[in-house]
Design a protein around this motif. Structure first.
Motif, PDB file in Angstrom:
ATOM      1  N   GLY A  68       0.797  -1.221   0.000  1.00 41.00           N
ATOM      2  CA  GLY A  68       0.000   0.000   0.000  1.00 41.00           C
ATOM      3  C   GLY A  68       0.826   1.265   0.000  1.00 41.00           C
ATOM      4  O   GLY A  68       0.284   2.367   0.158  1.00 41.00           O
ATOM      5  N   GLY A  69       2.149   1.139  -0.186  1.00 37.97           N
ATOM      6  CA  GLY A  69       3.019   2.307  -0.190  1.00 37.97           C
ATOM      7  C   GLY A  69       3.191   2.896  -1.570  1.00 37.97           C
ATOM      8  O   GLY A  69       2.812   2.310  -2.576  1.00 37.97           O
ATOM      9  N   GLY A  70       3.783   4.088  -1.593  1.00 40.37           N
ATOM     10  CA  GLY A  70       4.058   4.730  -2.872  1.00 40.37           C
ATOM     11  C   GLY A  70       2.890   5.475  -3.468  1.00 40.37           C
ATOM     12  O   GLY A  70       3.014   6.123  -4.504  1.00 40.37           O
ATOM     13  N   ARG A  71       1.707   5.395  -2.876  1.00 42.29           N
ATOM     14  CA  ARG A  71       0.515   6.101  -3.356  1.00 42.29           C
ATOM     15  C   ARG A  71      -0.286   6.577  -2.150  1.00 42.29           C
ATOM     16  O   ARG A  71      -0.263   5.973  -1.079  1.00 42.29           O
ATOM     17  CB  ARG A  71      -0.358   5.179  -4.224  1.00 42.29           C
ATOM     18  CG  ARG A  71       0.217   4.911  -5.614  1.00 42.29           C
ATOM     19  CD  ARG A  71       0.147   6.177  -6.462  1.00 42.29           C
ATOM     20  NE  ARG A  71       0.608   5.957  -7.823  1.00 42.29           N
ATOM     21  CZ  ARG A  71       1.872   5.989  -8.205  1.00 42.29           C
ATOM     22  NH1 ARG A  71       2.816   6.191  -7.306  1.00 42.29           N
ATOM     23  NH2 ARG A  71       2.202   5.831  -9.465  1.00 42.29           N
ATOM     24  N   THR A  72      -1.026   7.671  -2.355  1.00 38.08           N
ATOM     25  CA  THR A  72      -1.850   8.183  -1.260  1.00 38.08           C
ATOM     26  C   THR A  72      -3.006   7.235  -0.973  1.00 38.08           C
ATOM     27  O   THR A  72      -3.481   7.151   0.160  1.00 38.08           O
ATOM     28  CB  THR A  72      -2.378   9.581  -1.614  1.00 38.08           C
ATOM     29  OG1 THR A  72      -3.063   9.528  -2.874  1.00 38.08           O
ATOM     30  CG2 THR A  72      -1.226  10.572  -1.721  1.00 38.08           C
ATOM     31  N   ASN A  73      -3.453   6.536  -2.000  1.00 39.41           N
ATOM     32  CA  ASN A  73      -4.557   5.588  -1.836  1.00 39.41           C
ATOM     33  C   ASN A  73      -3.981   4.173  -1.859  1.00 39.41           C
ATOM     34  O   ASN A  73      -3.514   3.697  -2.895  1.00 39.41           O
ATOM     35  CB  ASN A  73      -5.571   5.761  -2.970  1.00 39.41           C
ATOM     36  CG  ASN A  73      -6.834   4.959  -2.728  1.00 39.41           C
ATOM     37  OD1 ASN A  73      -6.834   3.985  -1.976  1.00 39.41           O
ATOM     38  ND2 ASN A  73      -7.914   5.369  -3.362  1.00 39.41           N
ATOM     39  N   PRO A  74      -4.013   3.452  -0.726  1.00 45.58           N
ATOM     40  CA  PRO A  74      -3.441   2.094  -0.682  1.00 45.58           C
ATOM     41  C   PRO A  74      -4.082   1.129  -1.674  1.00 45.58           C
ATOM     42  O   PRO A  74      -3.405   0.243  -2.203  1.00 45.58           O
ATOM     43  CB  PRO A  74      -3.695   1.654   0.766  1.00 45.58           C
ATOM     44  CG  PRO A  74      -3.810   2.937   1.530  1.00 45.58           C
ATOM     45  CD  PRO A  74      -4.462   3.891   0.597  1.00 45.58           C
ATOM     46  N   SER A  75      -5.377   1.273  -1.939  1.00 46.40           N
ATOM     47  CA  SER A  75      -6.033   0.366  -2.888  1.00 46.40           C
ATOM     48  C   SER A  75      -5.473   0.558  -4.293  1.00 46.40           C
ATOM     49  O   SER A  75      -5.313  -0.406  -5.047  1.00 46.40           O
ATOM     50  CB  SER A  75      -7.551   0.595  -2.872  1.00 46.40           C
ATOM     51  OG  SER A  75      -7.864   1.926  -3.275  1.00 46.40           O
ATOM     52  N   ASP A  76      -5.166   1.807  -4.668  1.00 50.73           N
ATOM     53  CA  ASP A  76      -4.544   2.058  -5.968  1.00 50.73           C
ATOM     54  C   ASP A  76      -3.151   1.430  -6.037  1.00 50.73           C
ATOM     55  O   ASP A  76      -2.757   0.879  -7.069  1.00 50.73           O
ATOM     56  CB  ASP A  76      -4.434   3.567  -6.223  1.00 50.73           C
ATOM     57  CG  ASP A  76      -5.788   4.203  -6.517  1.00 50.73           C
ATOM     58  OD1 ASP A  76      -6.726   3.449  -6.866  1.00 50.73           O
ATOM     59  OD2 ASP A  76      -5.905   5.434  -6.392  1.00 50.73           O
ATOM     60  N   ALA A  77      -2.427   1.509  -4.933  1.00 48.99           N
ATOM     61  CA  ALA A  77      -1.091   0.921  -4.895  1.00 48.99           C
ATOM     62  C   ALA A  77      -1.156  -0.583  -5.083  1.00 48.99           C
ATOM     63  O   ALA A  77      -0.352  -1.171  -5.834  1.00 48.99           O
ATOM     64  CB  ALA A  77      -0.415   1.265  -3.569  1.00 48.99           C
ATOM     65  N   ARG A  78      -2.119  -1.238  -4.433  1.00 48.17           N
ATOM     66  CA  ARG A  78      -2.240  -2.693  -4.581  1.00 48.17           C
ATOM     67  C   ARG A  78      -2.686  -3.078  -5.987  1.00 48.17           C
ATOM     68  O   ARG A  78      -2.288  -4.124  -6.516  1.00 48.17           O
ATOM     69  CB  ARG A  78      -3.207  -3.236  -3.524  1.00 48.17           C
ATOM     70  CG  ARG A  78      -2.594  -3.269  -2.117  1.00 48.17           C
ATOM     71  CD  ARG A  78      -3.496  -4.002  -1.149  1.00 48.17           C
ATOM     72  NE  ARG A  78      -4.651  -3.191  -0.784  1.00 48.17           N
ATOM     73  CZ  ARG A  78      -4.667  -2.346   0.239  1.00 48.17           C
ATOM     74  NH1 ARG A  78      -3.586  -2.171   0.996  1.00 48.17           N
ATOM     75  NH2 ARG A  78      -5.756  -1.656   0.530  1.00 48.17           N
ATOM     76  N   ARG A  79      -3.501  -2.241  -6.620  1.00 47.65           N
ATOM     77  CA  ARG A  79      -3.906  -2.498  -8.009  1.00 47.65           C
ATOM     78  C   ARG A  79      -2.698  -2.415  -8.935  1.00 47.65           C
ATOM     79  O   ARG A  79      -2.520  -3.240  -9.837  1.00 47.65           O
ATOM     80  CB  ARG A  79      -4.982  -1.494  -8.434  1.00 47.65           C
ATOM     81  CG  ARG A  79      -5.444  -1.647  -9.886  1.00 47.65           C
ATOM     82  CD  ARG A  79      -6.536  -0.642 -10.204  1.00 47.65           C
ATOM     83  NE  ARG A  79      -6.098   0.733  -9.976  1.00 47.65           N
ATOM     84  CZ  ARG A  79      -5.392   1.445 -10.860  1.00 47.65           C
ATOM     85  NH1 ARG A  79      -5.048   0.917 -12.027  1.00 47.65           N
ATOM     86  NH2 ARG A  79      -5.041   2.681 -10.581  1.00 47.65           N
ATOM     87  N   LEU A  80      -1.850  -1.419  -8.703  1.00 49.08           N
ATOM     88  CA  LEU A  80      -0.633  -1.287  -9.510  1.00 49.08           C
ATOM     89  C   LEU A  80       0.326  -2.449  -9.243  1.00 49.08           C
ATOM     90  O   LEU A  80       1.025  -2.901 -10.153  1.00 49.08           O
ATOM     91  CB  LEU A  80       0.043   0.052  -9.194  1.00 49.08           C
ATOM     92  CG  LEU A  80      -0.733   1.305  -9.586  1.00 49.08           C
ATOM     93  CD1 LEU A  80       0.048   2.560  -9.173  1.00 49.08           C
ATOM     94  CD2 LEU A  80      -1.004   1.331 -11.083  1.00 49.08           C
TER      95      LEU A  80
END
Length: 231
Positions: free
Chosen positions: A190-202
């Motif tokens: 969940g790091g590297g993005r403000t939204n953890p769900s977006d990070a996991r999608r990436l």
């Protein structure tokens, strides 16, 4: 009768022949011929600096590989490595980064340095994967040409290209696979993005892209492999 009070004149040894011999002239001429290109080379390096050394590394790499496998195969391997590095370079440029031109290290490969880059796991994963992807496409081009021309040389280059890019995806040390794995782990957490769900999608996209690339390289190696009766 000799004058006993007259001082004796000092006895001096005869002066040696100071004229250069034919052997000396030949040796000096040979030294000047050897040193002249070296002086020019040093002058070019001083004038153009790192820019010259980067491209000179390409010729060193070709020469090194050519000593082992012949100049055609050596040149082909270097071009395949260049395609891999240009994948990194173009993707980094496309993402607005400031990459340096590829630098070749004979027998070790090449690298593209990124200047003033703030670490972003998603960007890092894309730049790291771009090299093996483009390198695999270049190897596939060699394979297609090998089938069309029935060329064992191109088939061998295709196999080497697939293998080198596959090795680069091994997640160890400074290889691309290590950078991809590090980025995937950060995104998955969940790091590297403000939204953890977006990070996991990436992170899922990085994983799928990595496995697809690995599978393509393995299939390419199988298709390019030529059985050897001598082995």
């Amino acid at each position: 009768m000799a004058d006993r009070n007259r001082p004796l004149e000092p006895v001096t040894a005869p002066e040696p022949d100071t004229l250069p011999t034919e052997h000396d002239r030949t040796r000096r001429s040979l030294l000047s011929r050897l040193l002249a290109p070296l002086v020019v080379l040093i002058g070019v390096v001083v004038k153009f600096g790192v820019f010259f050394l980067k491209f000179f590394g390409i010729f060193l790499a070709v020469g090194g590989y050519a000593l082992i496998w012949g100049w055609k195969f050596g040149a082909g391997v270097v071009l395949l490595i260049l395609a891999h590095e240009l994948g990194h370079y173009v993707e980094a440029k496309r993402l607005g980064l400031d990459p340096q031109l590829p630098v070749f290290i004979p027998f070790l490969g090449a690298y593209v340095a990124l200047r003033n880059m703030r670490f972003d796991p998603w960007v890092n994963a894309r730049v790291s994967l771009a090299g093996p992807v483009v390198g695999g496409i270049a190897a596939a081009g060699c394979l297609a040409a090998a089938v069309s021309m029935d060329s064992d040389l191109l088939r061998a280059l295709a196999y080497a290209g697939f293998m080198l890019n596959l090795i680069n995806l091994v997640p160890i040390a400074f290889l691309d696979g290590a950078h991809v794995l590090r980025s995937w782990r950060i995104l998955r957490a969940g790091g590297g993005r403000t939204n953890p769900s977006d990070a996991r999608r990436l992170a899922a996209i990085v994983a799928v892209a990595s496995f697809v690339t690995i599978a393509g390289l393995v299939l390419g190696m199988l298709a390019a492999h030529v059985p050897q009766d001598r082995l």
